[in-house]
Write an enzyme that holds these catalytic residues in place. Structure first.
Site, mmCIF file in Angstrom:
data_model
loop_
_atom_site.group_PDB
_atom_site.id
_atom_site.type_symbol
_atom_site.label_atom_id
_atom_site.label_comp_id
_atom_site.label_asym_id
_atom_site.label_seq_id
_atom_site.Cartn_x
_atom_site.Cartn_y
_atom_site.Cartn_z
ATOM 1 N N LYS A 1 0.860 -1.186 0.000
ATOM 2 C CA LYS A 1 0.000 0.000 0.000
ATOM 3 C C LYS A 1 0.895 1.235 0.000
ATOM 4 O O LYS A 1 1.690 1.436 0.915
ATOM 5 C CB LYS A 1 -0.908 -0.003 1.228
ATOM 6 N N LYS B 1 -2.130 -1.481 -3.825
ATOM 7 C CA LYS B 1 -3.008 -0.313 -3.757
ATOM 8 C C LYS B 1 -2.191 0.968 -3.825
ATOM 9 O O LYS B 1 -1.213 1.065 -3.086
ATOM 10 C CB LYS B 1 -3.774 -0.364 -2.430
#
Ligand code: PBG
Length: 330
Positions: free
Chosen positions: A197, A250
């Site tokens: 992330k 992400k």
């Protein structure tokens, strides 16, 4: 010309193209992120995310029945926590009567077969908006935060979630959560790890939706540096070793190379999060009449499948399901 190969033969008409198409979009690919808020009988459109809403629980359940009927089998649930419930340590996150926990129980009572992924991170619950507990110097405390994340995960499991989804990027949290779940008899509750992330500006509209933007500083001491690819593999390997069932990259669109690398390097399902800012860009350009919304949306999601994503979290999921249900021909 005497050509042995004429690649255009395979593009002559839609039937041939669909025979040789390498990846497809299906309702099976999607997890639909949804926002829940306190109250009754209301929904509020998120200004920077047209056609995405915060729903009160009663209307959220109606919406879930609708998307389930369209074939979407999984949702990711994000609670909008009232300011007065927030504190420095995010204690509301593991309240058995918290909004997320109540929502999981209520959804499962009405649509028992929908798969629920609950978010595990402190940012919607802390007054400062960071994903962890902060010391007096503004440092995010890793190990203290992980203790709270374990409690949060166990309370979500007790409410009936199918997967906990740590999105906080603290070190060692996957292993600690796995142990905590197992110790409490939740061996069947899975972990979707937000493994790679990145500290991304693409999360802006999501933070508007939940009122969860950090009040000071940024998230760069825990979320990853956008310039790093090899480090994503390190994070993914750690999470798999600690017990992640599914790993995630992400954001998705600016990180397609990372999705491809993670797919190559692992043997677990790979998810990609088509985040709020990616959604907002398509919606905004479409509102201006500058792009064909439907085509750009489908092409963008297809790029994530092609890069290697097995699962896509996307605010477009409902629209895609409607398009697929209408028999759309690619
Ligand atoms: C919370 C969380 C965020 C998103 C998902 N979980 C925001 C953040 O990390 O600041 C972003 C999702 C999106 O932008 O669609 N930890």
């Amino acid at each position: 010309m005497q050509l042995t190969h004429r690649p255009r033969r395979l593009r002559r008409n839609p039937s041939i193209r669909s025979l040789v198409r390498e990846v497809h979009l299906s309702v099976d690919d999607f997890i639909y992120p949804m926002f829940v808020m306190e109250g009754e009988n209301s929904r509020v459109e998120i200004p920077s995310m047209p056609e995405a809403y915060r729903f009160t629980l009663d209307l959220l359940i109606k919406e879930i029945e609708e998307i389930y009927a369209l074939g979407i089998k999984a949702i990711a649930l994000f609670p909008a926590v009232p300011e007065e419930k927030k504190d420095l340590r995010g204690s509301e996150s593991f309240n058995p009567e918290g909004l997320a926990q109540r929502a999981v129980r209520a959804i499962k009572a009405v649509v028992p077969d929908i798969i629920i992924f609950t978010d595990v991170a402190l940012d919607p619950f802390t007054t400062h908006g960071h994903d962890g507990i902060i010391d007096d110097n503004g440092v995010i405390l890793n190990d203290e935060t992980v203790e709270v994340l374990v409690k949060m995960s166990v309370s979500q499991a007790a409410a009936g979630t199918d997967f906990v989804s740590p999105s906080d990027m603290m070190d060692g949290r996957i292993g600690a959560i796995r142990q905590g779940l197992d110790a409490n008899g939740f061996e069947d509750v899975g972990i979707l790890a937000y493994s790679a992330k990145y500290a991304s500006a693409y999360y802006g509209p999501f933070r508007d939706a939940l009122g969860s933007a950090p009040k000071s500083g940024d998230k760069k001491t825990y979320q990853m540096d956008s310039a790093n690819a090899r480090e994503a593999i390190k994070e993914v390997y750690l999470d798999i070793a600690e017990g992640a069932d599914i790993v995630m990259v992400k954001p998705a669109l600016a990180y397609l190379d990372i999705i491809a690398k993670v797919k190559e390097a692992t043997n677990v399902p790979v998810a990609a999060y088509n985040v709020s800012g990616e959604y907002a860009m398509i919606k905004a350009a479409a509102q201006l009449g500058w792009i064909d919304e439907k085509k750009v949306m489908l092409e963008t999601l297809l790029s994530m499948k092609r890069a290697g994503a097995d699962i896509i979290l996307s605010y477009h999921a409902k629209a895609v399901a409607q398009i697929l249900a209408s028999g759309y021909c690619f």
